[in-house]
Design a protein around this motif. Structure first.
Motif, PDB file in Angstrom:
ATOM      1  N   ARG A 176      -2.252  62.912 -73.691  1.00 49.78           N
ATOM      2  CA  ARG A 176      -3.523  62.269 -73.396  1.00 49.78           C
ATOM      3  C   ARG A 176      -4.197  63.002 -72.240  1.00 49.78           C
ATOM      4  NH1 ARG A 176      -4.463  60.142 -77.953  1.00 49.78           N
ATOM      5  NH2 ARG A 176      -2.612  59.095 -78.774  1.00 49.78           N
ATOM      6  N   LEU A 177      -5.380  63.540 -72.514  1.00 50.68           N
ATOM      7  CA  LEU A 177      -6.165  64.227 -71.490  1.00 50.68           C
ATOM      8  C   LEU A 177      -7.180  63.244 -70.935  1.00 50.68           C
ATOM      9  CD1 LEU A 177      -6.828  66.862 -70.019  1.00 50.68           C
ATOM     10  CD2 LEU A 177      -8.457  67.384 -71.841  1.00 50.68           C
ATOM     11  N   LEU A 178      -7.037  62.940 -69.654  1.00 55.68           N
ATOM     12  CA  LEU A 178      -7.976  62.031 -69.023  1.00 55.68           C
ATOM     13  C   LEU A 178      -9.367  62.658 -69.005  1.00 55.68           C
ATOM     14  CD1 LEU A 178      -5.807  60.813 -66.011  1.00 55.68           C
ATOM     15  CD2 LEU A 178      -6.073  59.763 -68.255  1.00 55.68           C
ATOM     16  N   GLY A 179     -10.388  61.820 -69.116  1.00 56.81           N
ATOM     17  CA  GLY A 179     -11.750  62.319 -69.185  1.00 56.81           C
ATOM     18  C   GLY A 179     -12.218  62.958 -67.885  1.00 56.81           C
ATOM     19  N   GLU A 180     -13.250  63.780 -68.001  1.00 56.38           N
ATOM     20  CA  GLU A 180     -13.824  64.401 -66.810  1.00 56.38           C
ATOM     21  C   GLU A 180     -14.416  63.341 -65.884  1.00 56.38           C
ATOM     22  OE1 GLU A 180     -16.630  67.356 -67.807  1.00 56.38           O
ATOM     23  OE2 GLU A 180     -15.152  68.762 -68.624  1.00 56.38           O
ATOM     24  N   GLU A 181     -14.435  63.669 -64.613  1.00 59.10           N
ATOM     25  CA  GLU A 181     -14.986  62.765 -63.620  1.00 59.10           C
ATOM     26  C   GLU A 181     -16.177  63.417 -62.935  1.00 59.10           C
ATOM     27  OE1 GLU A 181     -12.514  60.816 -60.861  1.00 59.10           O
ATOM     28  OE2 GLU A 181     -10.814  60.588 -62.230  1.00 59.10           O
ATOM     29  N   ALA A 182     -17.129  62.583 -62.555  1.00 58.34           N
ATOM     30  CA  ALA A 182     -18.268  63.016 -61.751  1.00 58.34           C
ATOM     31  C   ALA A 182     -18.074  62.463 -60.346  1.00 58.34           C
ATOM     32  CB  ALA A 182     -19.579  62.541 -62.351  1.00 58.34           C
ATOM     33  N   VAL A 183     -18.102  63.337 -59.351  1.00 58.77           N
ATOM     34  CA  VAL A 183     -17.846  62.959 -57.963  1.00 58.77           C
ATOM     35  C   VAL A 183     -19.082  63.320 -57.133  1.00 58.77           C
ATOM     36  CG1 VAL A 183     -16.358  63.253 -55.955  1.00 58.77           C
ATOM     37  CG2 VAL A 183     -15.396  63.368 -58.265  1.00 58.77           C
ATOM     38  N   ALA A 184     -19.510  62.379 -56.288  1.00 62.21           N
ATOM     39  CA  ALA A 184     -20.655  62.605 -55.410  1.00 62.21           C
ATOM     40  C   ALA A 184     -20.327  62.089 -54.016  1.00 62.21           C
ATOM     41  CB  ALA A 184     -21.905  61.921 -55.956  1.00 62.21           C
ATOM     42  N   LEU A 185     -20.828  62.801 -52.999  1.00 57.31           N
ATOM     43  CA  LEU A 185     -20.649  62.411 -51.598  1.00 57.31           C
ATOM     44  C   LEU A 185     -22.021  62.183 -50.974  1.00 57.31           C
ATOM     45  CD1 LEU A 185     -17.958  65.032 -50.499  1.00 57.31           C
ATOM     46  CD2 LEU A 185     -17.573  62.714 -51.350  1.00 57.31           C
ATOM     47  N   THR A 186     -22.065  61.252 -50.030  1.00 58.69           N
ATOM     48  CA  THR A 186     -23.304  60.943 -49.315  1.00 58.69           C
ATOM     49  C   THR A 186     -23.041  61.029 -47.826  1.00 58.69           C
ATOM     50  OG1 THR A 186     -23.927  59.448 -51.106  1.00 58.69           O
ATOM     51  CG2 THR A 186     -25.189  59.292 -49.070  1.00 58.69           C
ATOM     52  N   SER A 187     -23.950  61.679 -47.108  1.00 58.78           N
ATOM     53  CA  SER A 187     -23.809  61.827 -45.663  1.00 58.78           C
ATOM     54  C   SER A 187     -24.243  60.546 -44.956  1.00 58.78           C
ATOM     55  CB  SER A 187     -24.651  63.013 -45.180  1.00 58.78           C
ATOM     56  OG  SER A 187     -26.027  62.738 -45.384  1.00 58.78           O
ATOM     57  N   PRO A 188     -23.981  60.402 -43.653  1.00 57.68           N
ATOM     58  CA  PRO A 188     -24.437  59.217 -42.913  1.00 57.68           C
ATOM     59  C   PRO A 188     -25.954  59.043 -42.983  1.00 57.68           C
ATOM     60  CG  PRO A 188     -22.787  60.405 -41.645  1.00 57.68           C
ATOM     61  CD  PRO A 188     -23.120  61.257 -42.830  1.00 57.68           C
ATOM     62  N   TRP A 189     -26.355  57.777 -42.999  1.00 62.07           N
ATOM     63  CA  TRP A 189     -27.751  57.379 -43.105  1.00 62.07           C
ATOM     64  C   TRP A 189     -28.359  57.777 -44.455  1.00 62.07           C
ATOM     65  CZ3 TRP A 189     -29.337  54.176 -39.334  1.00 62.07           C
ATOM     66  CH2 TRP A 189     -28.637  54.216 -38.129  1.00 62.07           C
ATOM     67  N   ALA A 190     -27.496  58.104 -45.422  1.00 59.71           N
ATOM     68  CA  ALA A 190     -27.943  58.424 -46.788  1.00 59.71           C
ATOM     69  C   ALA A 190     -28.990  59.519 -46.798  1.00 59.71           C
ATOM     70  CB  ALA A 190     -28.471  57.178 -47.491  1.00 59.71           C
ATOM     71  N   GLY A 191     -28.831  60.519 -45.907  1.00 61.99           N
ATOM     72  CA  GLY A 191     -29.812  61.587 -45.828  1.00 61.99           C
ATOM     73  C   GLY A 191     -29.567  62.717 -46.806  1.00 61.99           C
ATOM     74  N   TYR A 192     -28.284  63.041 -47.074  1.00 58.52           N
ATOM     75  CA  TYR A 192     -27.970  64.164 -47.942  1.00 58.52           C
ATOM     76  C   TYR A 192     -26.883  63.743 -48.936  1.00 58.52           C
ATOM     77  CZ  TYR A 192     -30.601  67.076 -44.701  1.00 58.52           C
ATOM     78  OH  TYR A 192     -31.597  67.623 -43.937  1.00 58.52           O
ATOM     79  N   ARG A 193     -26.950  64.390 -50.077  1.00 58.18           N
ATOM     80  CA  ARG A 193     -25.964  64.094 -51.129  1.00 58.18           C
ATOM     81  C   ARG A 193     -25.367  65.401 -51.633  1.00 58.18           C
ATOM     82  NH1 ARG A 193     -27.969  61.281 -56.539  1.00 58.18           N
ATOM     83  NH2 ARG A 193     -28.831  63.388 -56.811  1.00 58.18           N
ATOM     84  N   TRP A 194     -24.036  65.346 -51.842  1.00 59.61           N
ATOM     85  CA  TRP A 194     -23.296  66.479 -52.415  1.00 59.61           C
ATOM     86  C   TRP A 194     -22.831  66.088 -53.806  1.00 59.61           C
ATOM     87  CZ3 TRP A 194     -18.227  66.953 -54.120  1.00 59.61           C
ATOM     88  CH2 TRP A 194     -17.765  68.245 -54.361  1.00 59.61           C
ATOM     89  N   GLY A 195     -23.229  66.879 -54.785  1.00 56.96           N
ATOM     90  CA  GLY A 195     -22.860  66.563 -56.152  1.00 56.96           C
ATOM     91  C   GLY A 195     -23.985  65.854 -56.882  1.00 56.96           C
ATOM     92  N   PRO A 196     -23.702  65.203 -58.005  1.00 52.90           N
ATOM     93  CA  PRO A 196     -22.340  65.055 -58.583  1.00 52.90           C
ATOM     94  C   PRO A 196     -21.822  66.342 -59.212  1.00 52.90           C
ATOM     95  CG  PRO A 196     -23.986  64.080 -60.014  1.00 52.90           C
ATOM     96  CD  PRO A 196     -24.727  64.520 -58.794  1.00 52.90           C
ATOM     97  N   VAL A 197     -20.514  66.544 -59.053  1.00 56.12           N
ATOM     98  CA  VAL A 197     -19.829  67.686 -59.638  1.00 56.12           C
ATOM     99  C   VAL A 197     -18.803  67.167 -60.635  1.00 56.12           C
ATOM    100  CG1 VAL A 197     -20.166  69.145 -57.610  1.00 56.12           C
ATOM    101  CG2 VAL A 197     -18.124  67.722 -57.779  1.00 56.12           C
ATOM    102  N   SER A 198     -18.519  67.960 -61.650  1.00 55.30           N
ATOM    103  CA  SER A 198     -17.550  67.579 -62.683  1.00 55.30           C
ATOM    104  C   SER A 198     -16.164  68.055 -62.291  1.00 55.30           C
ATOM    105  CB  SER A 198     -17.950  68.180 -64.036  1.00 55.30           C
ATOM    106  OG  SER A 198     -19.180  67.645 -64.471  1.00 55.30           O
ATOM    107  N   VAL A 199     -15.202  67.166 -62.427  1.00 55.47           N
ATOM    108  CA  VAL A 199     -13.801  67.474 -62.145  1.00 55.47           C
ATOM    109  C   VAL A 199     -13.014  67.277 -63.431  1.00 55.47           C
ATOM    110  CG1 VAL A 199     -11.783  66.930 -60.743  1.00 55.47           C
ATOM    111  CG2 VAL A 199     -14.078  66.709 -59.777  1.00 55.47           C
ATOM    112  N   VAL A 200     -12.269  68.285 -63.843  1.00 56.66           N
ATOM    113  CA  VAL A 200     -11.499  68.219 -65.085  1.00 56.66           C
ATOM    114  C   VAL A 200     -10.381  67.201 -64.944  1.00 56.66           C
ATOM    115  CG1 VAL A 200     -10.128  69.534 -66.739  1.00 56.66           C
ATOM    116  CG2 VAL A 200     -12.063  70.619 -65.583  1.00 56.66           C
ATOM    117  N   GLY A 201     -10.205  66.385 -65.976  1.00 56.86           N
ATOM    118  CA  GLY A 201      -9.159  65.362 -65.945  1.00 56.86           C
ATOM    119  C   GLY A 201      -7.767  65.932 -66.118  1.00 56.86           C
ATOM    120  N   GLU A 202      -6.782  65.189 -65.673  1.00 53.96           N
ATOM    121  CA  GLU A 202      -5.384  65.591 -65.774  1.00 53.96           C
ATOM    122  C   GLU A 202      -4.838  65.255 -67.170  1.00 53.96           C
ATOM    123  OE1 GLU A 202      -3.366  67.065 -63.355  1.00 53.96           O
ATOM    124  OE2 GLU A 202      -5.262  67.370 -62.300  1.00 53.96           O
TER     125      GLU A 202
END
Length: 431
Positions: free
Chosen positions: A129-155
């Motif tokens: 069973r291959l787990l599905g891809e994940e989308a990951v996003a990060l947010t900086s303090p005060w919601a000023g900047y966002r990193w992602g979303p990036v795709s991460v291959v499932g295990e």
């Protein structure tokens, strides 16, 4: 996006704050400055916390090998979280894998120790069973900047079949091994009483039966039968999968019953000290040689979890080499909807081997109707196929091959008892 980008909220705050300040200065309206001051403050705080890190995201599971119905945690690892305040992850649902939360959405503030949200996964059916891809996003303090979303291959998880509850107290028909738990037809140092006979040179003194010796005025000893192991060959029919699988706690297909029954039978005989071998009749043709012990059982379960379903192009029953030797008990697990499996089983019976067929076709199985096919025609074809299957089972029974439906504990008891009694009878074979 693998770089930090300003969020729409910060851009709105800066734009509206700048517009309010310009309106207040140009038009002399201090009210505009007062109304937009909070937005200017939020934008300024977000700009002061502009991130400069370069995070990298990856996932890992606590366990790589599981049984059906067991669960594991899928952990998220992100390097350099110094500029991140909030993390969001979205796991894609896949077939036969249950997630918690069910939709795979999760978000939380980054803890002081860098703790990130954890998704729980539970595979519901055996196999890889291959787990599905994940989308990951990060947010900086005060919601000023966002990193992602990036795709991460499932295990990838290797899901072993759950061992159906099975136990049998019957003995092997023809134990021909060295040391085991089955009574042998030959005398030896065992615990099963064979007879009381007169003393002979070489008999051990601890075998003397004093009550009979005193009554007859002649030494008598107790003779016992040896205890030997047996060789068991489990033949799995992977030519096709009939029915629809609903996982470990849902509806079962023919291959579900076959694989889980094979796992239960293999575990039972391994725990009794027998030598177990596996032969899969299918596209992959997976094979496990004879062996014993719990490590060998894990090898058998691993092969069952990775078998491939399909019919080989050059499938011929007379060319299949199973490597069966005299004294081996052959257990054929099949729905018996293929003529090749019926022919193969008949050939094994005619060789004088102890063969039994375990019928693994569920009662409630209905054929999959192809789009555009008349359901009445499909139902009639399925009834005809079941009539042909019943004829094959009847012919195998006429050859002396017992056929039993898998029902869990005690399924093979009566069959093994009958095979053991048959093995003790004198046999005449044509040469």
């Amino acid at each position: 996006m693998t770089t930090w980008q300003p969020t729409a909220a910060m851009m709105r705050a800066v734009a509206l704050g700048g517009l309010g300040a310009a309106t207040s200065v140009l038009l002399g309206e201090p009210v505009a400055m007062v109304l937009t001051a909070p937005l200017m403050l939020l934008g300024a705080m977000a700009l002061l916390h502009r991130p400069a890190s370069r995070p990298v995201a990856s996932t890992s599971t606590d366990h790589a090998v599981l049984h059906e119905g067991q669960g594991t945690r899928v952990r998220l690892a992100v390097t350099d979280l110094s500029d991140a305040e909030h993390v969001t992850r979205l796991a894609t649902p896949v077939l036969h894998v249950a997630l918690h939360p069910a939709d795979g959405r999760m978000g939380r503030l980054v803890g002081p120790d860098g703790e990130l949200p954890v998704v729980e996964a539970s595979p519901r059916r055996w196999g890889r069973r291959l787990l599905g891809e994940e989308a990951v996003a990060l947010t900086s303090p005060w919601a000023g900047y966002r990193w992602g979303p990036v795709s991460v291959v499932g295990e990838q998880l290797q899901v072993l079949p759950v061992r159906a509850p099975f136990d049998s107290r019957a003995e092997a028909p023809q134990p021909l091994g060295l040391v085991g738990a089955h009574r042998s037809r030959r005398p030896g140092d065992g615990t099963e009483l064979a007879a009381i006979r007169p003393f002979q040179t070489g008999d051990r003194l601890r075998r003397i039966h004093w009550r009979v010796s005193l009554r007859t005025d002649r030494l008598h000893v107790v003779s016992t039968r040896g205890e030997e192991d047996s060789a068991v060959l489990v033949v799995v029919d992977a030519l096709a999968d009939h029915g629809r699988s609903g996982g470990v706690d849902g509806a079962v297909s023919s291959l579900d019953v076959t694989v889980r029954a094979a796992a239960a039978i293999a575990e039972h005989h391994v725990r009794r000290g027998d030598r177990v071998s596996l032969r899969v009749v299918g596209t992959g043709g997976e094979t496990v040689r004879y062996g014993a012990g719990m490590r060998h059982l894990q090898v058998v379960l691993g092969r069952l979890a990775t078998l491939r379903v399909g019919t080989p192009h050059d499938l011929r029953a007379d060319q299949l080499q199973l490597g069966v030797t005299a004294g081996t008990v052959v257990v054929v697990l099949s729905p018996m909807l293929s003529g090749a499996m019926g022919t193969l089983t008949a050939m094994l019976v005619q060789r004088g081997l102890q063969v039994m067929v375990v019928d693994t076709l569920p009662e409630a199985v209905t054929p999959a109707v192809v789009e555009g096919t008349d359901p009445a025609i499909a139902a009639m074809a399925w009834r005809m196929r079941r009539i042909e299957r019943a004829e094959v089972l009847a012919r195998l029974a006429a050859l002396g091959c017992p056929v039993v439906t898998w029902r869990g504990p005690g399924t093979l008891d009566d069959v093994l008892h009958r095979l053991a009694r048959r093995a003790q009878l004198p046999q005449v074979r044509a040469t």
